[in-house]
Design a protein around this motif. Structure first.
Motif, PDB file in Angstrom:
ATOM      1  N   GLN A  83       0.830  -1.210   0.000  1.00 46.81           N
ATOM      2  CA  GLN A  83       0.000   0.000   0.000  1.00 46.81           C
ATOM      3  C   GLN A  83       0.863   1.258   0.000  1.00 46.81           C
ATOM      4  O   GLN A  83       0.520   2.250  -0.650  1.00 46.81           O
ATOM      5  CB  GLN A  83      -0.948   0.005   1.197  1.00 46.81           C
ATOM      6  CG  GLN A  83      -2.035  -1.054   1.074  1.00 46.81           C
ATOM      7  CD  GLN A  83      -3.356  -0.632   1.686  1.00 46.81           C
ATOM      8  OE1 GLN A  83      -3.671   0.548   1.783  1.00 46.81           O
ATOM      9  NE2 GLN A  83      -4.171  -1.611   2.065  1.00 46.81           N
ATOM     10  N   GLN A 105       0.610   3.962  -3.005  1.00 44.04           N
ATOM     11  CA  GLN A 105       0.324   5.383  -2.792  1.00 44.04           C
ATOM     12  C   GLN A 105       1.383   6.248  -3.459  1.00 44.04           C
ATOM     13  O   GLN A 105       1.067   7.306  -4.021  1.00 44.04           O
ATOM     14  CB  GLN A 105       0.251   5.700  -1.308  1.00 44.04           C
ATOM     15  CG  GLN A 105      -0.213   7.127  -1.008  1.00 44.04           C
ATOM     16  CD  GLN A 105      -1.583   7.435  -1.585  1.00 44.04           C
ATOM     17  OE1 GLN A 105      -2.546   6.709  -1.327  1.00 44.04           O
ATOM     18  NE2 GLN A 105      -1.687   8.492  -2.388  1.00 44.04           N
ATOM     19  N   SER A 145      -8.041   2.930   0.829  1.00 46.42           N
ATOM     20  CA  SER A 145      -7.275   1.844   1.432  1.00 46.42           C
ATOM     21  C   SER A 145      -8.169   0.946   2.274  1.00 46.42           C
ATOM     22  O   SER A 145      -9.056   1.419   2.992  1.00 46.42           O
ATOM     23  CB  SER A 145      -6.165   2.447   2.299  1.00 46.42           C
ATOM     24  OG  SER A 145      -5.455   1.429   2.966  1.00 46.42           O
TER      25      SER A 145
END
Length: 357
Positions: free
Chosen positions: A45, A49, A67
């Motif tokens: 993640q 990002q 998320s």
């Protein structure tokens, strides 16, 4: 002009695939809205990002990322992701698929002009990169699926037609309120999502409207030897005694939706049972073929097989179990989809920038 369609990109622990599809849509997605729903590991993640921030720092298409915990149920993630869509139409896109912006807009335009249709899509191809580690690497593709439009005015007929001649519609362009309804309905009805999770949304969509297949290249799907073998089959569920109990919940949900729009649902149960029987006969691959693929995926996962060996395994699988004869033409010239040649070349070029994905 404001966009009337949102592309919802779903991703899970494949940052390289996400980077590739965002690169493609950054270059070609003008006029569409984009949402990313990400349930990857914490490490991935962070990487995802950074990728989103990189593309959003440049002019043009912007991406909104949401998320989720890595343990989030797939259908719960999709349900929540769809709840964030504000446009009239939407399309779900897996991170390893290419759904063509021009085809998305054409599909949304068709729905705008034909209120009795609930879902629209076009023709599919599948692809893989041959000899990806060599200078001579080649983009190989073949036709995929054999969708036909379903245009009956009778919901029971549409349901049976789609069931018997099933091809997935999850990644088609939908009217947003409909897709926002079908995913939560899957969960609310207590459907076994590993047995009927993909099938149910497609069938509910056809109960509530017609389906149009446009004569355009709509999507390119990356070939994956593990597709369809990670989850239990209906035959396996029948052998271990779960099938009938889970199937009855599935059937009740379909009948309840038919009752919402039909004054007379008589015969619906028999129609669904007959359609399911024909669906299983037509769509389930030979058990030995399924088992070989399943064992290969399990062993590759268990022993953390290096990518090179795993790719070799996919090559062997293609040699023994080819889906169709591959088309090795350099483009779509001379085919029924030659008007989509520009779209094809954009996908091919995007794939070849990331041949190791």
């Amino acid at each position: 002009m404001m966009s009337n369609c949102t592309v919802v990109i779903t991703t899970y622990n494949r940052p390289a695939y996400l980077k590739r599809i965002l690169d493609y849509y950054k270059a070609n997605g003008t006029g569409l809205e984009f949402i990313i729903i990400d349930s990857s590991s914490a490490e991935d993640q962070v990487s995802n990002q950074k990728t989103v921030d990189f593309y959003n720092s440049r002019e043009g298409v912007k991406f909104i990322r949401y998320s989720y915990a890595e343990s989030t149920n797939l259908w719960a993630k999709w349900s929540d992701g769809m709840s964030k869509v504000k446009t009239k139409y939407c399309v779900l896109c897996a991170e390893d698929d290419f759904i063509i912006p021009r085809a998305i807009k054409t599909s949304a335009e068709f729905l705008e002009n034909n209120p009795d249709f609930s879902v629209t899509l076009g023709k599919y191809i599948s692809f893989h990169v041959q000899d990806k580690n060599l200078p001579s690497k080649k983009f190989c593709w073949q036709n995929m699926y054999s969708h036909s439009s379903i245009v009956s005015d009778d919901a029971k007929s549409r349901l049976a037609d789609h069931f018997i001649n099933y091809n997935p519609t999850i990644y088609a362009v939908h009217r947003t309120p409909l897709l926002q309804m079908v995913f939560p309905e899957n969960i609310k009805a207590g459907i076994n999502l590993k047995l009927f999770g993909e099938l149910m949304p497609s069938l509910l969509t056809l109960i509530h409207g017609k389906m149009k297949i446009l004569d355009v290249l709509y999507s390119a799907r990356q070939e994956d030897v593990s597709y369809g073998v990670k989850w239990p089959t209906l035959d396996m569920a029948e052998k271990d005694g779960r099938y009938q109990r889970e199937y009855e919940k599935f059937r009740v949900c379909l009948i309840n939706h038919l009752a919402r729009i039909l004054a007379d649902c008589s015969g619906a149960e028999a129609i669904i049972d007959d359609a399911m029987k024909k669906y299983r006969q037509k769509t389930m691959p030979p058990e030995y073929q399924k088992n070989i693929a399943k064992k290969a995926v399990e062993l590759a996962t268990k022993f953390n097989v290096p990518p090179r060996l795993y790719n070799l395994g996919k090559l062997v699988y293609r040699l023994f179990f080819p889906l169709r004869k591959e088309n090795r033409g350099i483009d779509l010239s001379g085919t029924e989809l030659q008007d989509s040649n520009k779209d094809f070349l954009e996908i091919r070029d995007s794939v070849m920038v990331y041949p190791d994905v």
